[in-house]
Design a protein around this motif. Structure first.
Motif, PDB file in Angstrom:
ATOM      1  N   VAL A  46       0.743  -1.494   0.338  1.00  0.00           N
ATOM      2  CA  VAL A  46       0.289   0.276  -0.065  1.00  0.00           C
ATOM      3  C   VAL A  46       0.541   1.298  -0.432  1.00  0.00           C
ATOM      4  N   LEU A  47       0.974   1.929  -0.833  1.00  0.00           N
ATOM      5  CA  LEU A  47       1.579   3.310  -0.819  1.00  0.00           C
ATOM      6  C   LEU A  47       0.609   4.408  -1.018  1.00  0.00           C
ATOM      7  N   ASP A  48       0.927   5.090   0.329  1.00  0.00           N
ATOM      8  CA  ASP A  48      -0.144   6.022   0.897  1.00  0.00           C
ATOM      9  C   ASP A  48       0.552   7.735   1.414  1.00  0.00           C
ATOM     10  N   PRO A  49      -0.036   8.292  -0.075  1.00  0.00           N
ATOM     11  CA  PRO A  49       0.547   9.907  -0.220  1.00  0.00           C
ATOM     12  C   PRO A  49       0.006  10.631   0.156  1.00  0.00           C
ATOM     13  N   GLY A  50       0.585  11.365   1.737  1.00  0.00           N
ATOM     14  CA  GLY A  50       0.619  12.290   2.561  1.00  0.00           C
ATOM     15  C   GLY A  50      -1.033  13.416   1.836  1.00  0.00           C
ATOM     16  N   HIS A  51      -2.059  13.659   2.747  1.00  0.00           N
ATOM     17  CA  HIS A  51      -2.894  14.681   2.467  1.00  0.00           C
ATOM     18  C   HIS A  51      -3.608  14.463   1.393  1.00  0.00           C
ATOM     19  N   ASP A 103       1.183  -6.419   2.310  1.00  0.00           N
ATOM     20  CA  ASP A 103       2.526  -6.840   3.263  1.00  0.00           C
ATOM     21  C   ASP A 103       2.811  -6.151   4.042  1.00  0.00           C
ATOM     22  N   SER A 104       2.774  -4.874   3.023  1.00  0.00           N
ATOM     23  CA  SER A 104       3.669  -3.324   3.894  1.00  0.00           C
ATOM     24  C   SER A 104       2.798  -2.334   3.273  1.00  0.00           C
ATOM     25  N   PHE A 105       3.103  -1.119   4.483  1.00  0.00           N
ATOM     26  CA  PHE A 105       2.556  -0.127   3.921  1.00  0.00           C
ATOM     27  C   PHE A 105       4.160   1.183   4.343  1.00  0.00           C
TER      28      PHE A 105
END
Ligand SMILES: [Zn+2]
Length: 490
Positions: A317-322, A383-385
């Motif tokens: 999971v890729l989580d670009p902030g804001h 599997d990872s964030f």
């Protein structure tokens, strides 16, 4: 920019949830050549031996195209040989398996009578499934299978379409019958009649099995595609096959797919195809759409190179902030939300090229709550964030890159992932090393898989901001995230 507040409800529901076991793996069944790959597949699938072995020529796919379902039925590995003399590694494996019977697929041109004699001298009984051409061989193979009313129809002059559907055919004991593009050979017609076939599945587009042929088949369903890679992906989509276990092999030669297809069937795993050094778009799209938890790579590095498989079987999971109404940090003409989205999307492409499935918490300029981001991390079978941010501080002086982890879940793995990414960030961005740190940021605290929060640099610092504005440095940041992740899984 950091967010420290923790919604009360999320903190409460935490206790009701059971942490998911995050364990993914990909293994490679390798070998210095196709003989060894076949032997290693056999060793993996038939650890304590078996009574039957199917033997085929190493270089002639024609006879072997239809062999998968029979080998599966016999619980037999498919091994390969030179035509004139039994290949030594194959002989050693036959001895290890302690089998009693060998079924040779093809005529004496493919596997000579001297090989047959060698096998008999080893005390084995030998049966040959022969035919004057590949169509007769596939007809004769089909006679060994139970009648199930269904058959697979595939192009006989090339291998990928037949082999892509082979695990499915094997599992269901459907014969793979071969055809020409524009006419059905007589032996195939006979097989359809004698086996009482009422339904057919065509593997391949009209370029390999024409509409004219389709019209003459009983209740045909076509699984097509623009090329072999898409056909293999469509086999999975249209037959709705489980991808929990999935095999990946080269689409450019037949041997590994042939010998691996029986093992794939044993693991209830479909086969997807790749070019040796780059994953085709249709294969990448399949990986994005389905969840693969256990990846098996069939073949050595020359046929499926390491860099396209280093994350095969992993979801990230890729989580670009804001995003949206929340710009994050602002300074030096930059908004954090734009910088981190660009870096996130670039990271996505790089990670996909390494065989990973990527889930984005956002791919556009939209606002997503922290709770929703954490839920995506926990509910997407990943599997990872990796959360991506850029820093800000009053004054222009503070600068550098830092990566955070949290000690609630998977702390040692999170710390290790943070360490790998941080190392690469400093190397690639040439920023000040602010090190890896433990912190309570919401997403990394509540996401239960290994999770990190990356602060690429300070938007409030002119030197860092210059890098964050540059497409080259954004690409380098994405490379750091991708390579750090790959190194973590090594
Ligand atoms: Zn931020």
């Amino acid at each position: 920019m950091l967010r420290l507040f923790l919604p009360f409800i999320a903190a409460f529901t935490l206790f009701l949830l059971v942490p998911e076991q995050a364990s993914a793996s990909s293994t490679r069944l390798s070998g210095s050549d196709r003989f060894e790959v076949a032997v290693n597949v056999s060793k993996k699938g038939w650890t304590s031996g078996t009574s039957n072995v199917v033997l085929a020529n190493y270089n002639a796919f024609a006879d072997a195209l239809s062999a998968g379902p029979l080998a599966y039925k016999l619980n037999a590995p498919v091994l390969l040989t030179h035509p004139k003399v039994l290949t030594d590694v194959t002989k050693q494996e036959i001895i290890r398996l302690k089998n009693k019977k060998v079924t040779i697929i093809g005529g004496t041109g493919s596997v000579s009578s001297s090989v047959e004699k060698q096998l008999k001298n080893m005390g084995l009984s030998v049966e040959r499934i022969n035919g004057k051409d590949r169509y007769e061989v596939s007809y004769n193979v089909s006679k060994k299978l139970s009648n199930k009313g269904k058959a697979i129809i595939a192009y006989g002059l090339n291998f990928p379409d037949a082999l892509a559907i082979s695990p499915y055919a094997s599992k269901n004991e459907y014969p793979i019958l071969l055809t020409n593009q524009n006419a059905i050979p007589n032996f195939t017609k006979r097989a359809i009649k004698e086996k009482g076939v009422q339904q057919t599945i065509i593997s391949g587009g009209e370029g390999s099995v024409s509409a004219l042929v389709a019209q003459q088949l009983p209740k045909p369903t076509r699984i097509g595609g623009a090329d072999r890679y898409e056909v293999a992906a469509n086999v999975i989509r249209e037959l709705n096959l489980s991808t929990y276990n999935t095999f990946l092999t080269t689409g450019t030669t037949f041997a590994d797919a042939l010998t691996g297809s029986v093992l794939a069937a044993k693991h209830n795993a479909p086969v997807i195809l790749t070019r040796p050094t780059s994953l085709p778009d249709t294969t990448k799209a399949l990986i994005q759409d389905k969840v693969i938890k256990q990846g098996t790579i069939l073949g050595g590095e020359a046929s499926v190179s390491n860099h396209i498989t280093s994350l095969f079987g992993k979801s990230i999971v890729l989580d670009p902030g804001h995003g949206g109404t929340d710009p994050g940090a602002i300074g030096n003409g930059l908004k954090e939300k734009d910088v981190v989205l660009d870096v996130g999307l670039k990271s996505k492409e790089l990670l996909k090229n390494s065989g990973a499935r990527i889930v984005m918490t956002r791919s556009t300029d939209t606002f997503i709550t922290l709770t929703n981001r954490a839920n995506m991390g926990n509910n997407s079978r990943a599997d990872s964030f990796i959360s991506i941010h850029a820093n800000s501080y009053p004054g222009t002086k503070p600068n550098g890159s830092e990566t955070y982890w949290n000690d609630v879940y998977n702390s040692s793995e999170s710390k290790a992932l943070a360490t790998e990414i941080q190392k690469l960030l400093i190397q690639k961005l040439q920023t000040d090393d602010r090190k890896v740190k433990e912190a309570d940021f919401y997403v990394i605290k509540y996401v239960k898989i290994p999770s990190v929060l990356v602060e690429l640099g300070f938007i409030s610092n002119p030197q860092d901001a210059q890098k964050l504005a540059s497409p080259t440095y954004r690409r380098l940041a994405a490379e750091a995230i991708a390579q750090g992740t790959i190194n973590f899984y090594k």
